[in-house]
Design a protein around this motif. Structure first.
Motif, PDB file in Angstrom:
ATOM      1  N   LYS A   1       0.884  -1.181   0.000  1.00 37.69           N
ATOM      2  CA  LYS A   1       0.000   0.000   0.000  1.00 37.69           C
ATOM      3  C   LYS A   1       0.914   1.221   0.000  1.00 37.69           C
ATOM      4  CE  LYS A   1      -3.400   2.230   3.088  1.00 37.69           C
ATOM      5  NZ  LYS A   1      -4.270   1.968   4.254  1.00 37.69           N
ATOM      6  N   TYR A   2       0.714   2.114  -0.958  1.00 41.54           N
ATOM      7  CA  TYR A   2       1.638   3.235  -1.152  1.00 41.54           C
ATOM      8  C   TYR A   2       0.843   4.525  -1.000  1.00 41.54           C
ATOM      9  CZ  TYR A   2       6.247   4.624  -3.014  1.00 41.54           C
ATOM     10  OH  TYR A   2       7.517   5.097  -3.173  1.00 41.54           O
ATOM     11  N   ASP A   3       1.056   5.182   0.133  1.00 42.44           N
ATOM     12  CA  ASP A   3       0.162   6.230   0.631  1.00 42.44           C
ATOM     13  C   ASP A   3       0.785   7.617   0.418  1.00 42.44           C
ATOM     14  OD1 ASP A   3      -1.786   7.576   2.002  1.00 42.44           O
ATOM     15  OD2 ASP A   3      -1.524   6.517   3.900  1.00 42.44           O
ATOM     16  N   LEU A   4       0.091   8.490  -0.239  1.00 37.49           N
ATOM     17  CA  LEU A   4       0.620   9.790  -0.685  1.00 37.49           C
ATOM     18  C   LEU A   4       1.302  10.603   0.427  1.00 37.49           C
ATOM     19  CD1 LEU A   4       0.720  11.511  -3.295  1.00 37.49           C
ATOM     20  CD2 LEU A   4      -1.342  12.669  -2.491  1.00 37.49           C
ATOM     21  N   CYS A   5       0.607  10.823   1.521  1.00 37.48           N
ATOM     22  CA  CYS A   5       1.157  11.476   2.734  1.00 37.48           C
ATOM     23  C   CYS A   5       2.038  12.676   2.423  1.00 37.48           C
ATOM     24  CB  CYS A   5       1.884  10.436   3.591  1.00 37.48           C
ATOM     25  SG  CYS A   5       0.835   9.067   4.037  1.00 37.48           S
TER      26      CYS A   5
ATOM     27  N   LEU B   1      -2.557   1.806  -4.545  1.00 37.60           N
ATOM     28  CA  LEU B   1      -2.325   3.244  -4.404  1.00 37.60           C
ATOM     29  C   LEU B   1      -3.276   3.810  -3.350  1.00 37.60           C
ATOM     30  CD1 LEU B   1      -2.143   4.533  -8.112  1.00 37.60           C
ATOM     31  CD2 LEU B   1      -0.450   3.248  -6.798  1.00 37.60           C
ATOM     32  N   CYS B   2      -2.729   4.622  -2.484  1.00 35.25           N
ATOM     33  CA  CYS B   2      -3.581   5.312  -1.529  1.00 35.25           C
ATOM     34  C   CYS B   2      -3.356   6.786  -1.772  1.00 35.25           C
ATOM     35  CB  CYS B   2      -3.206   4.904  -0.106  1.00 35.25           C
ATOM     36  SG  CYS B   2      -4.245   5.690   1.130  1.00 35.25           S
ATOM     37  N   GLN B   3      -4.313   7.390  -2.424  1.00 34.02           N
ATOM     38  CA  GLN B   3      -4.145   8.789  -2.833  1.00 34.02           C
ATOM     39  C   GLN B   3      -5.469   9.510  -2.604  1.00 34.02           C
ATOM     40  OE1 GLN B   3      -5.200  10.099  -6.095  1.00 34.02           O
ATOM     41  NE2 GLN B   3      -3.840  11.853  -6.285  1.00 34.02           N
ATOM     42  N   TYR B   4      -6.321   8.845  -1.814  1.00 33.71           N
ATOM     43  CA  TYR B   4      -7.574   9.444  -1.308  1.00 33.71           C
ATOM     44  C   TYR B   4      -8.568   9.806  -2.421  1.00 33.71           C
ATOM     45  CZ  TYR B   4      -3.467  10.323   1.546  1.00 33.71           C
ATOM     46  OH  TYR B   4      -2.239  10.209   2.139  1.00 33.71           O
ATOM     47  N   GLY B   5      -8.371   9.235  -3.602  1.00 34.17           N
ATOM     48  CA  GLY B   5      -9.328   9.480  -4.683  1.00 34.17           C
ATOM     49  C   GLY B   5      -9.185  10.831  -5.348  1.00 34.17           C
ATOM     50  N   MET B   6      -8.116  11.552  -4.997  1.00 34.28           N
ATOM     51  CA  MET B   6      -7.913  12.853  -5.660  1.00 34.28           C
ATOM     52  C   MET B   6      -7.369  12.573  -7.061  1.00 34.28           C
ATOM     53  SD  MET B   6      -6.174  14.971  -2.519  1.00 34.28           S
ATOM     54  CE  MET B   6      -4.580  14.287  -2.820  1.00 34.28           C
ATOM     55  N   ASP B   7      -7.641  13.455  -7.991  1.00 37.13           N
ATOM     56  CA  ASP B   7      -7.025  13.371  -9.323  1.00 37.13           C
ATOM     57  C   ASP B   7      -7.263  12.049 -10.036  1.00 37.13           C
ATOM     58  OD1 ASP B   7      -5.892  15.927  -8.877  1.00 37.13           O
ATOM     59  OD2 ASP B   7      -4.457  14.942  -7.547  1.00 37.13           O
ATOM     60  N   GLU B   8      -8.432  11.467  -9.813  1.00 37.01           N
ATOM     61  CA  GLU B   8      -8.902  10.322 -10.594  1.00 37.01           C
ATOM     62  C   GLU B   8      -7.872   9.205 -10.747  1.00 37.01           C
ATOM     63  OE1 GLU B   8     -10.121  12.543 -14.124  1.00 37.01           O
ATOM     64  OE2 GLU B   8     -12.150  12.558 -13.324  1.00 37.01           O
ATOM     65  N   PRO B   9      -7.467   8.588  -9.645  1.00 36.91           N
ATOM     66  CA  PRO B   9      -6.476   7.513  -9.758  1.00 36.91           C
ATOM     67  C   PRO B   9      -6.983   6.323 -10.567  1.00 36.91           C
ATOM     68  CG  PRO B   9      -7.388   7.610  -7.543  1.00 36.91           C
ATOM     69  CD  PRO B   9      -7.864   8.832  -8.253  1.00 36.91           C
ATOM     70  N   TRP B  10      -8.321   6.198 -10.711  1.00 38.73           N
ATOM     71  CA  TRP B  10      -8.875   5.114 -11.527  1.00 38.73           C
ATOM     72  C   TRP B  10      -8.457   5.280 -12.992  1.00 38.73           C
ATOM     73  CZ3 TRP B  10     -11.540   8.165  -8.078  1.00 38.73           C
ATOM     74  CH2 TRP B  10     -12.177   9.303  -8.587  1.00 38.73           C
ATOM     75  N   LYS B  11      -8.054   6.516 -13.354  1.00 39.24           N
ATOM     76  CA  LYS B  11      -7.581   6.716 -14.730  1.00 39.24           C
ATOM     77  C   LYS B  11      -6.080   6.493 -14.856  1.00 39.24           C
ATOM     78  CE  LYS B  11     -11.324   9.636 -16.321  1.00 39.24           C
ATOM     79  NZ  LYS B  11     -11.740  11.003 -16.674  1.00 39.24           N
ATOM     80  N   PHE B  12      -5.293   6.983 -13.921  1.00 37.60           N
ATOM     81  CA  PHE B  12      -3.848   6.806 -14.088  1.00 37.60           C
ATOM     82  C   PHE B  12      -3.315   5.552 -13.399  1.00 37.60           C
ATOM     83  CE2 PHE B  12      -3.732   9.599 -10.240  1.00 37.60           C
ATOM     84  CZ  PHE B  12      -2.884   8.863  -9.437  1.00 37.60           C
ATOM     85  N   GLY B  13      -4.133   4.919 -12.516  1.00 36.71           N
ATOM     86  CA  GLY B  13      -3.675   3.742 -11.761  1.00 36.71           C
ATOM     87  C   GLY B  13      -3.123   2.620 -12.634  1.00 36.71           C
TER      88      GLY B  13
END
Ligand code: GAL
Length: 396
Positions: A147-151, A197-209
């Protein structure tokens, strides 16, 4: 405008605009990952002993055999880096390789946590500047999930924004590149490691994931153990079902079932929604203190089968009338999982015309929580308890 710029950014780093197809690689998890994670219950106090106990409980409770195989240590396992840059665990985790071996000896998989930033959200060491080194170490420890968390990378993003006022997307390019760097480093180890990815859903990670090598991505900020938060997260998933496919999962965050803040009906709603969304199922409770009701929710085989359906499509909301909603997920064998959610605190009689939810000819209906067939029907007349749910499988 911003979507267009995001598409250009992704194209520049080799990720397609849909994010789905630019990089085709073997998916690490063709079905939504299932397991347990330390954060929701143990938070920053977690120890090696807690994790071993969770592994033991996964086996003795029957959860492993129901599919919960990942044992994920979340934030706060890290110690300091030595002169060679090697990260050591802290005193609560004496030997990560031994912990991984213990987990594997139980027929389970080992998950770990880090951040693309210098610091994790708990203020512990992140992987910035040490991505390849950390990835190799995880592989040597037998890690199966990261799990890779933006922080703290958010601070670096702000600095990039300040340094590049001419480029409004500079910070996003920077962030996506950071996630790709670890994705590439994991791939280079040759060990299949689920990349979360843990990026809190900002910036549409479903697209770049998918383009950064991710298996799953958080679509939301943190869950907590309340009905309102759980439901709001579900509402935030509307429209995202199409970004789920085998090996690529939207992650509305970990389960709270068994943590005590919701009642049985509410936890059943939580589990039903997560299954119909096709979400990863990562239990977050103290497995040594499960009630029979918790076990019945977490280990209901039919609900798990909905979540783990081999078609791998996402689910979505098809109807919202006041605080009553209907959610559907296409399943293999021309079946559909249907969850009906009464978010009102009061019990209500709710007649549901199947024509209004996409089944004009009616359907053969199986009530999942009751474990019984209702025959072929066109209208459902049920009394829903307050905060209640009904979960069905419809077939032709
Ligand atoms: C948050 C993350 C949580 C948990 C926590 C650990 O950012 O969303 O799921 O990992 O950090 O510090």
């Amino acid at each position: 405008m911003r979507n267009l710029v995001m598409a250009l950014v992704m194209a520049a780093i080799g990720v397609s605009a849909s994010g789905q197809t630019a990089v085709k690689e073997p998916a690490a998890a063709l079905l939504p990952p299932m397991g347990w994670n330390s954060w929701n219950h143990f938070a920053n106090h977690v120890t090696d002993a807690d994790v071993r106990e969770a592994a033991d409980e996964l086996v003795s409770s029957g959860m492993r055999d129901a599919g919960y195989v990942y044992v994920n240590v979340d934030d706060t396992w890290q110690g300091k880096r030595d002169a060679a840059g090697v990260l050591h665990p802290n005193e609560r985790f004496p030997d990560m390789k031994a912990l991984g071996d213990y987990i594997h000896s139980k027929g389970l998989k080992f998950g770990i946590y880090s951040s693309p930033g210098a610091k994790t959200c708990g203020g512990y060491e992140g992987s910035l500047g040490h991505e390849a080194q950390d990835a190799k170490m995880y592989a040597a420890w037998g890690v199966d999930f990261l799990k890779y968390d933006l922080c703290s990378m958010q601070d670096d993003m702000r600095a990039v924004r300040a340094a590049h006022p001419e480029d409004p997307m500079a910070e996003y390019k920077f962030m996506i590149a950071a996630y790709k760097k670890m994705g590439d480093a994991l791939k280079a180890t040759g060990r299949p490691i689920v990349y979360s990815l843990c990026q809190y859903g900002m910036d549409e990670p479903w697209k770049f994931g998918p383009g950064v090598g991710a298996t799953m991505w958080r679509t939301t900020d943190d869950i907590n153990d309340t009905y309102q938060r759980m439901l709001n997260i579900a509402y935030g998933q509307v429209g995202l079902g199409k970004y789920t496919s085998p090996g690529h999962w939207n992650d509305p965050d970990m389960l709270e079932v068994g943590n005590g803040g919701m009642n049985t009906e509410e936890y059943r709603t939580h589990m039903s929604l997560w299954a119909v969304l096709g979400a990863p199922l990562l239990a977050g409770n103290d497995l040594s203190k499960m009630t029979e009701a918790d076990k019945a929710i977490l280990m209901n085989r039919e609900v798990i089968a909905i979540d783990q359906d081999k078609l791998g499509k996402g689910g979505d909301r098809v109807l919202q009338l006041g605080d009553f909603s209907v959610w559907e997920r296409p399943l293999s064998g021309h079946r559909t999982a249907v969850a009906m959610v009464n978010a009102s605190v009061s019990g209500r009689d709710i007649p549901v015309e199947f024509a209004a939810i996409g089944f004009p000819k009616g359907a053969k209906v199986h009530d999942v929580w009751a474990g019984k067939d209702l025959g072929h029907i066109r209208v459902l007349n049920e009394t829903f308890p307050g905060h209640g749910v009904m979960l069905f499988i419809f077939s032709e």
